[in-house]
Write a protein that holds these residues in place. Structure first.
Motif, PDB file in Angstrom:
ATOM      1  N   HIS A 218       0.814  -1.223   0.000  1.00 40.09           N
ATOM      2  CA  HIS A 218       0.000   0.000   0.000  1.00 40.09           C
ATOM      3  C   HIS A 218       0.846   1.272   0.000  1.00 40.09           C
ATOM      4  O   HIS A 218       0.431   2.294  -0.532  1.00 40.09           O
TER       5      HIS A 218
ATOM      6  N   ASP B 242      -4.382   5.486   7.723  1.00 44.26           N
ATOM      7  CA  ASP B 242      -4.852   5.022   6.406  1.00 44.26           C
ATOM      8  C   ASP B 242      -5.256   3.549   6.451  1.00 44.26           C
ATOM      9  O   ASP B 242      -6.256   3.156   5.851  1.00 44.26           O
TER      10      ASP B 242
ATOM     11  N   LEU C 120      -8.573   3.187   8.000  1.00 41.40           N
ATOM     12  CA  LEU C 120      -9.622   3.563   7.039  1.00 41.40           C
ATOM     13  C   LEU C 120      -9.935   2.402   6.106  1.00 41.40           C
ATOM     14  O   LEU C 120     -11.102   2.085   5.856  1.00 41.40           O
ATOM     15  N   LEU C 121      -8.876   1.764   5.582  1.00 37.29           N
ATOM     16  CA  LEU C 121      -9.058   0.617   4.682  1.00 37.29           C
ATOM     17  C   LEU C 121      -9.863  -0.481   5.368  1.00 37.29           C
ATOM     18  O   LEU C 121     -10.757  -1.086   4.779  1.00 37.29           O
TER      19      LEU C 121
ATOM     20  N   ARG D 227     -11.922  -0.179   7.983  1.00 38.61           N
ATOM     21  CA  ARG D 227     -13.308   0.240   8.271  1.00 38.61           C
ATOM     22  C   ARG D 227     -14.139   0.242   6.997  1.00 38.61           C
ATOM     23  O   ARG D 227     -15.326  -0.075   7.032  1.00 38.61           O
ATOM     24  N   GLU D 228     -13.490   0.578   5.858  1.00 38.74           N
ATOM     25  CA  GLU D 228     -14.194   0.511   4.564  1.00 38.74           C
ATOM     26  C   GLU D 228     -14.662  -0.913   4.280  1.00 38.74           C
ATOM     27  O   GLU D 228     -15.687  -1.129   3.645  1.00 38.74           O
ATOM     28  N   LYS D 229     -13.878  -1.889   4.739  1.00 42.44           N
ATOM     29  CA  LYS D 229     -14.246  -3.292   4.519  1.00 42.44           C
ATOM     30  C   LYS D 229     -15.195  -3.810   5.598  1.00 42.44           C
ATOM     31  O   LYS D 229     -15.558  -4.989   5.592  1.00 42.44           O
ATOM     32  N   GLY D 230     -15.550  -2.935   6.541  1.00 42.39           N
ATOM     33  CA  GLY D 230     -16.524  -3.298   7.562  1.00 42.39           C
ATOM     34  C   GLY D 230     -15.942  -3.932   8.817  1.00 42.39           C
ATOM     35  O   GLY D 230     -16.673  -4.507   9.623  1.00 42.39           O
ATOM     36  N   TYR D 231     -14.631  -3.813   8.978  1.00 38.09           N
ATOM     37  CA  TYR D 231     -14.007  -4.430  10.150  1.00 38.09           C
ATOM     38  C   TYR D 231     -13.793  -3.420  11.264  1.00 38.09           C
ATOM     39  O   TYR D 231     -13.551  -2.244  11.023  1.00 38.09           O
ATOM     40  N   GLN D 232     -13.826  -3.936  12.499  1.00 43.78           N
ATOM     41  CA  GLN D 232     -13.363  -3.136  13.629  1.00 43.78           C
ATOM     42  C   GLN D 232     -12.346  -3.963  14.417  1.00 43.78           C
ATOM     43  O   GLN D 232     -12.346  -5.195  14.332  1.00 43.78           O
TER      44      GLN D 232
ATOM     45  N   LYS E  38     -15.947  -8.423  12.072  1.00 43.76           N
ATOM     46  CA  LYS E  38     -16.909  -7.800  11.156  1.00 43.76           C
ATOM     47  C   LYS E  38     -18.280  -7.839  11.812  1.00 43.76           C
ATOM     48  O   LYS E  38     -18.720  -8.907  12.210  1.00 43.76           O
TER      49      LYS E  38
END
Ligand SMILES: [Zn+2]
Length: 160
Positions: A63, A82, A85-86, A88-93, A159
């Motif tokens: 990346h 960053d 962000l990647l 969280r965009e995929k729905g993970y915490q 997720k």
């Protein structure tokens, strides 16, 4: 419970005189510092790699290329933000993080509370979910000879 996944990270940086020593997002007062294309923060790098690995999103070098001039000397906290962000965009915490720094000198334990505070803020998670451990290698190998610093990290992500 949502789907949970585990991730793992490993990284090494050389230690040399004349460089700043960034570790866990803070500057450590020491006669040597870590060498790298970025600020060479080995702890942040293993956390990034473990998070990316858990989400099956390759690694930090994929990346943020270490030949790309835009990342020269960059604060690794920006890379970690960053990566979050990647994720969280995929729905993970993030569930929790467990890490170990391998370093002969200086003593890292007094700095751990400040690192945890800094990383929790950058990642937007609870300090309670970040564990940072430190070990020497009993003067053995490149870490023991104070030629470098290494770190390991395991993470759990979930997720919802
Ligand atoms: Zn690194």
């Amino acid at each position: 419970m949502g789907k949970i996944r585990v991730g793992f990270g490993y990284d090494v940086h050389q230690l040399k005189e004349g460089y700043d020593f960034w570790l866990g997002g803070i500057q450590i007062p020491f006669e040597k510092g870590a060498v790298g294309h970025s600020d060479a923060d080995v702890l942040i790098h293993v956390i990034c790699d473990a998070l990316l690995g858990a989400a099956n999103m390759r690694d930090i070098g994929f990346h943020f290329s270490d030949t790309d001039p835009q990342y020269k000397g960059i604060d690794s906290k920006i890379l970690l933000k960053d990566v979050m962000l990647l994720l969280r965009e995929k729905g993970y915490q993030v569930g929790n993080i467990d890490s170990t720094i391998c370093l002969q000198l200086p003593k890292i334990n007094p700095h751990i509370p400040e690192m945890k505070k800094c990383l929790a803020e950058v990642m937007g998670i609870d300090e309670e979910d970040i564990s940072i451990k430190a070990t020497t290698t009993e003067k053995l190998g490149f870490v023991g000879r104070q030629e470098g610093v290494s770190a390991y990290c395991a993470v759990l992500i979930e997720k919802k």
